[in-house]
Scaffold this motif. Structure first.
Motif, PDB file in Angstrom:
ATOM      1  N   ALA A   1      11.189  -9.785  -6.086  1.00 31.56           N
ATOM      2  CA  ALA A   1      11.664  -8.458  -5.703  1.00 31.56           C
ATOM      3  C   ALA A   1      10.495  -7.537  -5.363  1.00 31.56           C
ATOM      4  CB  ALA A   1      12.505  -7.859  -6.824  1.00 31.56           C
ATOM      5  N   ILE A   2       9.428  -7.619  -6.162  1.00 36.70           N
ATOM      6  CA  ILE A   2       8.266  -6.772  -5.902  1.00 36.70           C
ATOM      7  C   ILE A   2       7.539  -7.238  -4.646  1.00 36.70           C
ATOM      8  CG2 ILE A   2       6.007  -6.080  -6.811  1.00 36.70           C
ATOM      9  CD1 ILE A   2       7.345  -6.222  -9.625  1.00 36.70           C
ATOM     10  N   ARG A   3       7.436  -8.528  -4.465  1.00 37.75           N
ATOM     11  CA  ARG A   3       6.814  -9.048  -3.247  1.00 37.75           C
ATOM     12  C   ARG A   3       7.563  -8.552  -1.997  1.00 37.75           C
ATOM     13  NH1 ARG A   3       4.498 -14.499  -2.748  1.00 37.75           N
ATOM     14  NH2 ARG A   3       5.900 -15.167  -4.399  1.00 37.75           N
ATOM     15  N   GLN A   4       8.878  -8.617  -2.030  1.00 41.52           N
ATOM     16  CA  GLN A   4       9.666  -8.199  -0.873  1.00 41.52           C
ATOM     17  C   GLN A   4       9.567  -6.695  -0.642  1.00 41.52           C
ATOM     18  OE1 GLN A   4      13.680  -9.655  -1.081  1.00 41.52           O
ATOM     19  NE2 GLN A   4      13.049 -11.801  -1.310  1.00 41.52           N
ATOM     20  N   GLN A   5       9.582  -5.916  -1.722  1.00 47.84           N
ATOM     21  CA  GLN A   5       9.470  -4.471  -1.554  1.00 47.84           C
ATOM     22  C   GLN A   5       8.109  -4.088  -0.975  1.00 47.84           C
ATOM     23  OE1 GLN A   5      11.873  -2.449  -1.755  1.00 47.84           O
ATOM     24  NE2 GLN A   5      10.820  -0.471  -1.584  1.00 47.84           N
TER      25      GLN A   5
ATOM     26  N   ASP B   1       1.526   0.601  -2.323  1.00 44.63           N
ATOM     27  CA  ASP B   1       1.767   0.197  -3.704  1.00 44.63           C
ATOM     28  C   ASP B   1       2.350   1.318  -4.561  1.00 44.63           C
ATOM     29  OD1 ASP B   1       0.972  -2.312  -3.084  1.00 44.63           O
ATOM     30  OD2 ASP B   1      -0.918  -2.271  -4.218  1.00 44.63           O
ATOM     31  N   GLU B   2       1.969   2.565  -4.306  1.00 37.59           N
ATOM     32  CA  GLU B   2       2.561   3.669  -5.060  1.00 37.59           C
ATOM     33  C   GLU B   2       4.045   3.785  -4.751  1.00 37.59           C
ATOM     34  OE1 GLU B   2       1.496   5.611  -7.533  1.00 37.59           O
ATOM     35  OE2 GLU B   2      -0.260   4.284  -7.538  1.00 37.59           O
TER      36      GLU B   2
ATOM     37  N   HIS C   1       9.611   3.014  -6.356  1.00 37.32           N
ATOM     38  CA  HIS C   1      10.943   2.448  -6.101  1.00 37.32           C
ATOM     39  C   HIS C   1      11.520   1.826  -7.362  1.00 37.32           C
ATOM     40  CE1 HIS C   1      14.152   0.070  -4.253  1.00 37.32           C
ATOM     41  NE2 HIS C   1      13.659  -0.972  -4.895  1.00 37.32           N
ATOM     42  N   PHE C   2      10.714   1.030  -8.047  1.00 35.44           N
ATOM     43  CA  PHE C   2      11.233   0.339  -9.236  1.00 35.44           C
ATOM     44  C   PHE C   2      11.379   1.286 -10.426  1.00 35.44           C
ATOM     45  CE2 PHE C   2       9.780  -3.193  -6.627  1.00 35.44           C
ATOM     46  CZ  PHE C   2      10.849  -4.068  -6.755  1.00 35.44           C
ATOM     47  N   VAL C   3      10.478   2.245 -10.534  1.00 35.02           N
ATOM     48  CA  VAL C   3      10.596   3.224 -11.619  1.00 35.02           C
ATOM     49  C   VAL C   3      11.862   4.051 -11.447  1.00 35.02           C
ATOM     50  CG1 VAL C   3       9.559   5.319 -12.588  1.00 35.02           C
ATOM     51  CG2 VAL C   3       8.123   3.327 -12.117  1.00 35.02           C
ATOM     52  N   THR C   4      12.111   4.474 -10.232  1.00 34.12           N
ATOM     53  CA  THR C   4      13.288   5.304  -9.958  1.00 34.12           C
ATOM     54  C   THR C   4      14.589   4.559 -10.248  1.00 34.12           C
ATOM     55  OG1 THR C   4      12.094   6.503  -8.237  1.00 34.12           O
ATOM     56  CG2 THR C   4      14.494   6.630  -8.173  1.00 34.12           C
TER      57      THR C   4
END
Length: 304
Positions: A245-249, A256-257, A262-265
């Motif tokens: 998921a992180i690779r795709q995002q 990177d920020e 995105h994931f924090v939100t």
């Protein structure tokens, strides 16, 4: 279970755990106490609230420790080691060979922790160095004699190269090698901190724990849980899906920020540990995967 509470591990002899109230969150940080002929503690918390550990030992009538056993030297596991060594002068600190110097001189460990945990650092305390003559390195397969039982150390370097899990009598003390267990949801959440997270090695570590076929997993985060191979299989899938998921995002936004935000939100960890810790945990874990992507530690063996 509230911070400071002491409970027996079900179906285990002379084994207890105390909630250290880590980050002012209940049900996040556990320290295990073996009330054996040679008493020992496994993990030590972040150094704050160390009186909870001392009070728990006092409640059990333990006035001397033989061993202090951090599963690894990340400060949420080893931050209290020096304080406990000072409080129990007969105790020997045993840690992975690669972690010994970090506990004797914790300066670099503190610097790295501040960079990793960022705004959560105020919850920590500066660790007390462990005296050189009070600490010994361990490697894979080493045994620790507690007189009426033996702990075996198993290397588990995926989360950190200085991590060990300990095994005895159907029990496995997982450190962070099997993720973060959330009892209220009966699920395991991913832990992937910087700077040395290695997803393939993490998967191998979980497989190693499965090969031990224990009766009980004793999670540092948090608490004991009856062993369930399927639960650990689910954690493996979760690791792979999290990295992907992180690779795709990152491929979509190339910032990177923005990836981290995105994931924090969108995290639901805030529902488990509150907003501050939920956001911080997510931020830490995203940064760990991003570092692993940069350093090429995200290749996964083809199971076929």
């Amino acid at each position: 279970m509230a911070p400071g509470d002491l409970e027996a591990v079900p179906d285990a002899t002379d084994l207890y755990y105390v909630d250290t109230g880590m980050y002012d969150v209940a049900g996040y940080g556990a320290v295990y106490i073996l009330d054996t002929a040679e008493p020992a503690v496994i993990d030590t918390g972040i150094g704050t609230n160390r009186e909870y550990i001392v009070d728990a030992l006092d409640e059990l009538g333990i006035d001397s420790l033989s061993y202090i056993l951090p599963t690894h030297v990340h400060l949420d596991h080893a931050g209290g080691a020096g304080f406990l060594a000072e409080a129990f002068p007969d105790a020997e600190v045993l840690v992975h060979d690669r972690g010994v110097n970090h506990l004797i001189d914790p300066g670099r460990l503190v610097e790295g922790t501040k960079a990793a945990v960022d705004e959560m650092w105020p919850y920590y305390t500066e660790p007390q160095p462990v005296p050189d003559g009070r600490i010994t390195g361990l490697s894979d397969g080493d045994e620790i004699d507690l007189d009426d039982r033996t702990l075996t150390a198993h290397a588990a370097p995926g989360h950190a190269p200085h991590q060990l899990v300990f095994e005895t009598d159907g029990l496995v003390f997982t450190g962070d090698a099997a993720g973060i267990y959330v009892a209220a949801r009966d699920e395991i959440r991913v832990t992937s901190p910087p700077p040395q997270f290695d997803v393939q090695q993490c998967l191998d570590d979980v497989s190693m724990i499965q090969s031990l076929d224990p009766d009980t997993l004793c999670f540092a985060h948090f608490g004991p849980r009856d062993y369930d191979e399927g639960l650990l299989d689910g954690y493996k899938r979760g690791l792979i899906e999290w990295v992907e998921a992180i690779r795709q995002q990152r491929s979509r936004v190339d910032d990177d920020e923005a990836v981290t935000d995105h994931f924090v939100t969108n995290t639901d960890l805030t529902e488990i540990w509150g907003t501050e810790k939920g956001w911080a945990e997510t931020r830490l874990n995203v940064r760990g995967v991003l570092a692993a992507l940069d350093q090429g530690r995200v290749d996964i063996d083809d199971p076929s």
